[in-house]
Design a protein around this motif. Structure first.
Motif, mmCIF file in Angstrom:
data_model
loop_
_atom_site.group_PDB
_atom_site.id
_atom_site.type_symbol
_atom_site.label_atom_id
_atom_site.label_comp_id
_atom_site.label_asym_id
_atom_site.label_seq_id
_atom_site.Cartn_x
_atom_site.Cartn_y
_atom_site.Cartn_z
ATOM 1 N N ASN A 241 69.891 -45.100 30.328
ATOM 2 C CA ASN A 241 70.608 -46.286 29.855
ATOM 3 C C ASN A 241 69.631 -47.231 29.170
ATOM 4 O O ASN A 241 68.423 -47.067 29.259
ATOM 5 N N TYR B 9 68.652 -45.986 23.171
ATOM 6 C CA TYR B 9 68.289 -45.310 24.413
ATOM 7 C C TYR B 9 68.713 -43.844 24.416
ATOM 8 O O TYR B 9 68.193 -43.049 25.215
ATOM 9 N N SER C 48 69.742 -55.703 25.912
ATOM 10 C CA SER C 48 71.048 -55.843 25.264
ATOM 11 C C SER C 48 71.019 -57.022 24.300
ATOM 12 O O SER C 48 70.175 -57.907 24.409
ATOM 13 N N ASP D 92 71.395 -50.144 23.509
ATOM 14 C CA ASP D 92 72.625 -49.398 23.230
ATOM 15 C C ASP D 92 73.161 -49.938 21.917
ATOM 16 O O ASP D 92 73.603 -51.075 21.832
ATOM 17 N N THR E 295 72.114 -35.886 26.694
ATOM 18 C CA THR E 295 71.405 -36.841 27.549
ATOM 19 C C THR E 295 69.950 -36.427 27.602
ATOM 20 O O THR E 295 69.599 -35.302 27.228
#
Length: 128
Positions: free
Chosen positions: A55, A49, A59, A88, A106
């Motif tokens: 975010n 990401y 997962s 992530d 970011t």
């Protein structure tokens, strides 16, 4: 919701690479991984990401089937048609494989030129 299973070759804990995910052992007697570098499901193509979204929307979770661990990819939020699945990769992966500049940026603050400057050996980026 479960998206799919992360599959590949089972490897020992001394193997690492861009497509290796830790395979949790319930007994903690073995430390193994799943290496999807050369084989595996489509789950191996889910991107980080970082620099794409604020975010992850997916997962990795360990599920046990007949006492054997499996790595499942699970939605962490609603995903609409056309949304990219993003994961992530974790701090260890980020520290090992991403440059410090890329890890700190970011999606709000990273311009195309900053991203090009952050890449090792000024690798070219297409479709910016």
């Amino acid at each position: 919701d479960i998206i799919g299973e992360y599959t590949g070759k089972i490897v020992g804990d001394t193997v690492n690479g861009h497509y290796v995910a830790a395979l949790e052992d319930k007994t903690h007697e073995a430390s193994l991984g799943v290496d999807a570098q050369t084989c595996g499901s489509e789950m191996r193509f889910i991107n980080s990401y970082l620099n794409i979204a604020f975010n992850a929307n997916v997962s990795m979770r360990t599920a046990y089937v007949n006492t054997y661990p499996h790595i499942l990819l699970v939605c962490t939020q609603d995903i609409e048609p056309g949304d990219e699945l993003l994961l992530d990769y974790g701090e260890a992966y980020n520290n090992a494989y991403l440059t410090p500049q890329v890890r700190k940026q970011t999606c709000e603050t990273l311009s195309a030129m900053e991203l090009m400057d952050a890449l090792p050996n000024n690798e070219e980026i297409s479709n910016i």
